[in-house]
Design an enzyme around this catalytic site. Structure first.
Site, PDB file in Angstrom:
ATOM      1  N   HIS A 361       0.824  -1.214   0.000  1.00 19.84           N
ATOM      2  CA  HIS A 361       0.000   0.000   0.000  1.00 19.84           C
ATOM      3  C   HIS A 361       0.855   1.260   0.000  1.00 19.84           C
ATOM      4  O   HIS A 361       0.591   2.219  -0.730  1.00 19.84           O
ATOM      5  CB  HIS A 361      -0.907   0.004   1.233  1.00 19.84           C
ATOM      6  CG  HIS A 361      -2.047  -0.959   1.130  1.00 19.84           C
ATOM      7  ND1 HIS A 361      -2.905  -1.198   2.158  1.00 19.84           N
ATOM      8  CD2 HIS A 361      -2.458  -1.749   0.113  1.00 19.84           C
ATOM      9  CE1 HIS A 361      -3.808  -2.098   1.787  1.00 19.84           C
ATOM     10  NE2 HIS A 361      -3.551  -2.445   0.560  1.00 19.84           N
ATOM     11  N   ARG A 468      -5.218  -0.651 -15.346  1.00 16.55           N
ATOM     12  CA  ARG A 468      -5.197  -1.806 -14.446  1.00 16.55           C
ATOM     13  C   ARG A 468      -6.524  -1.873 -13.689  1.00 16.55           C
ATOM     14  O   ARG A 468      -6.697  -1.189 -12.683  1.00 16.55           O
ATOM     15  CB  ARG A 468      -4.033  -1.686 -13.459  1.00 16.55           C
ATOM     16  CG  ARG A 468      -2.669  -1.514 -14.105  1.00 16.55           C
ATOM     17  CD  ARG A 468      -1.614  -1.332 -13.013  1.00 16.55           C
ATOM     18  NE  ARG A 468      -0.267  -1.160 -13.535  1.00 16.55           N
ATOM     19  CZ  ARG A 468       0.307   0.019 -13.731  1.00 16.55           C
ATOM     20  NH1 ARG A 468      -0.369   1.128 -13.489  1.00 16.55           N
ATOM     21  NH2 ARG A 468       1.539   0.090 -14.193  1.00 16.55           N
ATOM     22  N   ARG A 504      -7.296  -3.789 -19.196  1.00 14.98           N
ATOM     23  CA  ARG A 504      -6.914  -5.175 -18.935  1.00 14.98           C
ATOM     24  C   ARG A 504      -7.911  -5.802 -17.962  1.00 14.98           C
ATOM     25  O   ARG A 504      -8.229  -5.207 -16.930  1.00 14.98           O
ATOM     26  CB  ARG A 504      -5.501  -5.210 -18.325  1.00 14.98           C
ATOM     27  CG  ARG A 504      -4.980  -6.614 -18.054  1.00 14.98           C
ATOM     28  CD  ARG A 504      -3.546  -6.581 -17.563  1.00 14.98           C
ATOM     29  NE  ARG A 504      -3.415  -5.962 -16.249  1.00 14.98           N
ATOM     30  CZ  ARG A 504      -2.247  -5.668 -15.681  1.00 14.98           C
ATOM     31  NH1 ARG A 504      -1.122  -5.904 -16.325  1.00 14.98           N
ATOM     32  NH2 ARG A 504      -2.204  -5.109 -14.484  1.00 14.98           N
ATOM     33  N   GLU A 602       3.303 -12.159 -22.089  1.00 19.89           N
ATOM     34  CA  GLU A 602       4.162 -12.105 -20.900  1.00 19.89           C
ATOM     35  C   GLU A 602       4.635 -13.487 -20.473  1.00 19.89           C
ATOM     36  O   GLU A 602       5.604 -13.616 -19.729  1.00 19.89           O
ATOM     37  CB  GLU A 602       3.430 -11.413 -19.737  1.00 19.89           C
ATOM     38  CG  GLU A 602       2.039 -11.933 -19.480  1.00 19.89           C
ATOM     39  CD  GLU A 602       1.234 -11.019 -18.574  1.00 19.89           C
ATOM     40  OE1 GLU A 602       1.829 -10.198 -17.849  1.00 19.89           O
ATOM     41  OE2 GLU A 602      -0.012 -11.133 -18.581  1.00 19.89           O
ATOM     42  N   ASN A 625       7.721  -6.599 -17.943  1.00 17.10           N
ATOM     43  CA  ASN A 625       8.168  -6.890 -16.580  1.00 17.10           C
ATOM     44  C   ASN A 625       8.035  -8.377 -16.266  1.00 17.10           C
ATOM     45  O   ASN A 625       8.971  -9.015 -15.786  1.00 17.10           O
ATOM     46  CB  ASN A 625       7.365  -6.069 -15.564  1.00 17.10           C
ATOM     47  CG  ASN A 625       7.599  -4.585 -15.715  1.00 17.10           C
ATOM     48  OD1 ASN A 625       8.485  -4.157 -16.442  1.00 17.10           O
ATOM     49  ND2 ASN A 625       6.802  -3.786 -15.037  1.00 17.10           N
ATOM     50  N   ASP A 626       6.852  -8.926 -16.529  1.00 18.70           N
ATOM     51  CA  ASP A 626       6.659 -10.355 -16.267  1.00 18.70           C
ATOM     52  C   ASP A 626       7.451 -11.207 -17.259  1.00 18.70           C
ATOM     53  O   ASP A 626       7.983 -12.256 -16.893  1.00 18.70           O
ATOM     54  CB  ASP A 626       5.174 -10.724 -16.327  1.00 18.70           C
ATOM     55  CG  ASP A 626       4.528 -10.676 -14.945  1.00 18.70           C
ATOM     56  OD1 ASP A 626       5.229 -10.965 -13.963  1.00 18.70           O
ATOM     57  OD2 ASP A 626       3.335 -10.356 -14.854  1.00 18.70           O
ATOM     58  N   CYS A 673       4.157  -2.392 -22.514  1.00 13.14           N
ATOM     59  CA  CYS A 673       3.700  -1.590 -21.375  1.00 13.14           C
ATOM     60  C   CYS A 673       4.456  -1.914 -20.091  1.00 13.14           C
ATOM     61  O   CYS A 673       3.890  -1.886 -19.011  1.00 13.14           O
ATOM     62  CB  CYS A 673       2.202  -1.772 -21.153  1.00 13.14           C
ATOM     63  SG  CYS A 673       1.695  -3.483 -20.874  1.00 13.14           S
TER      64      CYS A 673
END
Length: 753
Positions: A361, A468, A504, A602, A625-626, A673
């Protein structure tokens, strides 16, 4: 020998401090190996020397006085070669060096092994004997094992300040963690300690249960007021979605949750502080055992709330300063969103935490506020940091404590340059993102986590490359309904219309789990996540698809993106559900246009299924990233291996080039992205590969636009050709830095070591 080894390790781990551990180890090793001497030498990297720190058998007055340069003497040779040295007659070895202070001329046999932690030399462990003796393989294996055991203990002690390198006491120290929010800051460390210790509450039997219940309710009420005040202080600085994190705190404090359970314990015969501590500890222990990043972050939230309520029960106040320095770098074991709200924004320059990850968070809010943040800094010596001057590097996940004058001056210059560059680039943000030779390179923005200034962004971007949708799911206590989702999606689509918005579908699992929908797995990144979850729960996906479609009426700028695709059957099933949602809405009298549909690339398997996927979808979006994480088998949130995570690894660049080439051949748009899109040099490579658009976090837009506007496509293509011939990530980085220097664009790159 294994039993001896087990006992020694137990004693070392149970020692009250490092000095006691070292003393125990050398004595136990000497006894176990039936030898005359056991000694430990600490390696000082700054001096490139080894210092005798502990011995049994040599003269004790030599401790701290005998210093060996790297490579000098037998001990220095062991350290230099990073391998064991086993000699029956040490004095005949050409590297042997005599130290009168140690009295070691009496000893013939020598066995030394290096102590290495994560490739870093920490010291040397040595045994010696008066008579000539060839230590056998079992002896050597035993000492190597002990050195490996000592390595972890020693690394932690050095990092936390429990053992000071003799030559560096009070000097500059550097700690590494996980970069959670980019940027650089200099200031004074302000250590935040927990308001109350939940583990030291005594057990007492209440004389008046009703009074204890009333005390509890009053304490919870005061805590609610604290949280509300913190939320109000942050209200103008973060988005409504991030502000909703405070609602999660308020819900935890609700009578139906925490209060009821604690009150039950009071009625069973515990006083309020003891009942509260028991309930909080039980929840925290359960959540910390779950192999689930999101739920572990919730454990931190519950612990923070418990401490706050306990502070009021104990008629105490939270251990936070009454005033803050003008350049406060907030440091703590755990930093919660509520703690963040207690610091005046104009004084808060950075955040550092022992616990936490880039998905916590506090990381979400820090990115939204543009505060440099490093989390997961596990070896931080908190008690010794208060008031210390520090330099925080959020780009590379580093904290420098008591920086040397040269390093301080360097970062002062870097920060000044970053501010000046930001002001300079602001003037061209409404200009086209096109190269000097006329190639248009649309730049898109990722939304959902950062503060999204829609009005400011619209004129500067080609659309939203990634929205997201999981964020609204993560900050509530249940799945949001169709109406709630429709409103959220409508706001996003209307705000950016007529620009395209790629939404997404729900991407949970891995490092993003929901508190009301826990996923407990040994390896969550290779488990139930993305489309695997929503296809198993079509009722969740159908509500989301219906909400997206209804939100897009009369706007026609919706693009739907399916994440974590492994095979084409998943795409076929998802498309069937999309068509069913369109049909259902039609039966309800709601006519919607079928949106363009894409898949995220990904999972490495999709690289080899592009032809089959192209028959089914309208566009591709690479989640670099993934994809990097999966191709390199590296968890980027793990500080131990995060240095291996490199988006410019030649294997990844080869995969990206293949994807872009296939998409061009198949006549399908392809975007990227991930973080690579937000790197100016990386963006030039992606443009040269043939990517049709790049999507990034809003703060990355100015530098990427500046690079594209200054480098012709032909030059970028030549750069790509040169880079693809390189063998290592280090070579790629060096070559890119050289080219950016040559093009006078090095100021757009992150600071170098």
């Amino acid at each position: 020998m294994l039993e001896v080894l087990r006992r020694v390790i137990q004693e070392v781990n149970g020692a009250r401090n490092l000095d006691a551990a070292l003393s125990t180890m050398v004595r136990r090793i000497r006894k176990a190996m039936q030898t005359d001497v056991c000694s430990f030498y600490l390696y000082d990297k700054e001096l490139e020397s080894l210092v005798l720190m502990e011995t049994i058998g040599l003269r004790t007055q030599a401790v701290g006085r005998v210093v060996l340069p790297l490579g000098e003497g037998l001990v220095g040779l062991v350290a230099k070669r990073s391998e064991p040295l086993n000699l029956e007659d040490a004095q005949t070895h050409p590297q042997f060096r005599y130290f009168e202070a140690t009295g070691e001329e009496r000893y013939s046999s020598f066995l030394g092994v290096p102590i290495i932690h994560q490739r870093l030399m920490l010291g040397v462990l040595v045994v010696q004997q008066a008579e000539k003796r060839r230590y056998d393989d079992e002896d050597e294996a035993f000492l190597v094992t002990m050195a490996a055991q000592l390595a972890g203990v020693l690394a932690h002690a050095l990092a936390t300040g429990n053992l000071l390198r003799p030559a560096l006491a009070g000097g500059q120290a550097m700690f590494k963690g996980v970069a959670a929010s980019p940027g650089m800051a200099m200031g004074e460390a302000v250590v935040i300690t927990p308001p109350s210790d939940l583990n030291s509450v005594p057990d007492l039997i209440p004389s008046d249960q009703d009074y204890e219940v009333e005390r509890l309710k009053e304490a919870i009420g005061k805590t609610r007021s604290e949280i509300r005040a913190a939320a109000e202080r942050l209200a103008s600085r973060i988005s409504a979605q991030e502000l909703a994190l405070f609602d999660v705190y308020q819900q935890m404090l609700g009578e139906a949750a925490l209060a009821d359970e604690v009150e039950k314990r009071i009625r069973e015969g515990q006083w309020a502080p003891g009942a509260l501590a028991d309930v909080v500890r039980r929840h925290v222990q359960y959540l910390e055992r779950v192999d689930d990043n999101y739920l572990r972050e919730r454990a931190a939230d519950i612990r923070d709330l418990g401490r706050r309520v306990l502070a009021h029960l104990q008629e105490d106040t939270p251990s936070t300063p009454e005033t803050y320095p003008d350049n406060a770098i907030l440091v703590g074991d755990e930093i919660s969103v509520a703690m963040l709200g207690e610091v005046p924004r104009e004084k808060l320059k950075g955040l550092v935490s022992v616990r936490g990850s880039s998905t916590s968070h506090v990381a979400i809010v820090a990115r939204a506020m543009g505060i440099p943040t490093v989390l997961g800094m596990v070896d931080l010596p908190l008690p010794r940091l208060g008031g210390a001057p520090v330099v925080l590097d959020g780009h590379r996940g580093r904290l420098f404590v008591r920086p040397a004058p040269e390093l301080k001056a360097r970062y002062e210059s870097l920060i000044a340059e970053e501010i000046a560059l930001s002001e300079l680039l602001e003037h061209e943000q409404d200009l086209p993102s096109a190269t000097p030779d006329g190639h248009a390179m649309p730049l898109m923005v990722n939304t959902g986590l950062a503060v999204d200034a829609t009005a400011l962004l619209k004129s500067r971007i080609g659309g939203v490359g990634l929205y997201r949708t999981e964020v609204p799911f993560m900050i509530t206590e249940r799945f949001p309904g169709e109406k709630e989702q429709t409103k959220l999606y409508r706001d996003q689509l209307e705000g950016f219309a007529p620009l395209p918005v790629v939404m997404r579908t729900l991407d949970i699992g891995g490092d993003k789990d929901l508190p009301y929908f826990p996923i407990e797995e040994a390896n969550p990144f290779l488990g139930w996540r993305g489309m695997r979850v929503t296809l198993d729960h079509p009722e969740v996906l159908m509500v989301q698809l219906r909400a997206m479609l209804k939100a897009s009426i009369d706007l026609d700028n919706l693009y739907v993106l399916f994440p974590m695709i492994t095979n084409v059957e998943e795409v076929d099933e998802a498309l069937r559900l999309l068509d069913r949602a369109i049909l259902e809405l039609g039966e309800e009298g709601i006519t919607v246009v079928r949106p363009k549909v894409g898949v995220m690339i990904e999972v490495p398997a999709t690289i080899y299924q592009m032809d089959a996927l192209a028959k089914r979808v309208d566009f591709f979006s690479v989640g670099s990233n993934d994809l990097t994480q999966y191709l390199l088998a590296v968890d980027r949130n793990n500080p131990r291996v995060s240095s291996l995570y490199d988006a410019l690894h030649p294997a990844l660049l080869g995969a990206l080039l293949e994807l872009a080439t296939d998409a061009t051949r198949l006549n399908k748009p392809i975007s990227l992205c991930g973080e690579l899109a937000g790197d100016p040099a990386g963006a030039l490579l992606l443009m040269a590969m043939g990517f049709t658009s790049l999507s990034m976090n809003a703060p990355s837009l100015p530098k990427v636009r500046a690079a594209i506007r200054r480098v012709p496509l032909s030059d970028a293509q030549q750069l790509l050709k040169e880079v693809m011939e390189l063998d290592t990530p280090a070579q790629v980085h060096t070559h890119l830095e050289g080219c950016m220097d040559e093009w006078q664009l090095s100021h757009l790159m992150p600071p170098r070591d």
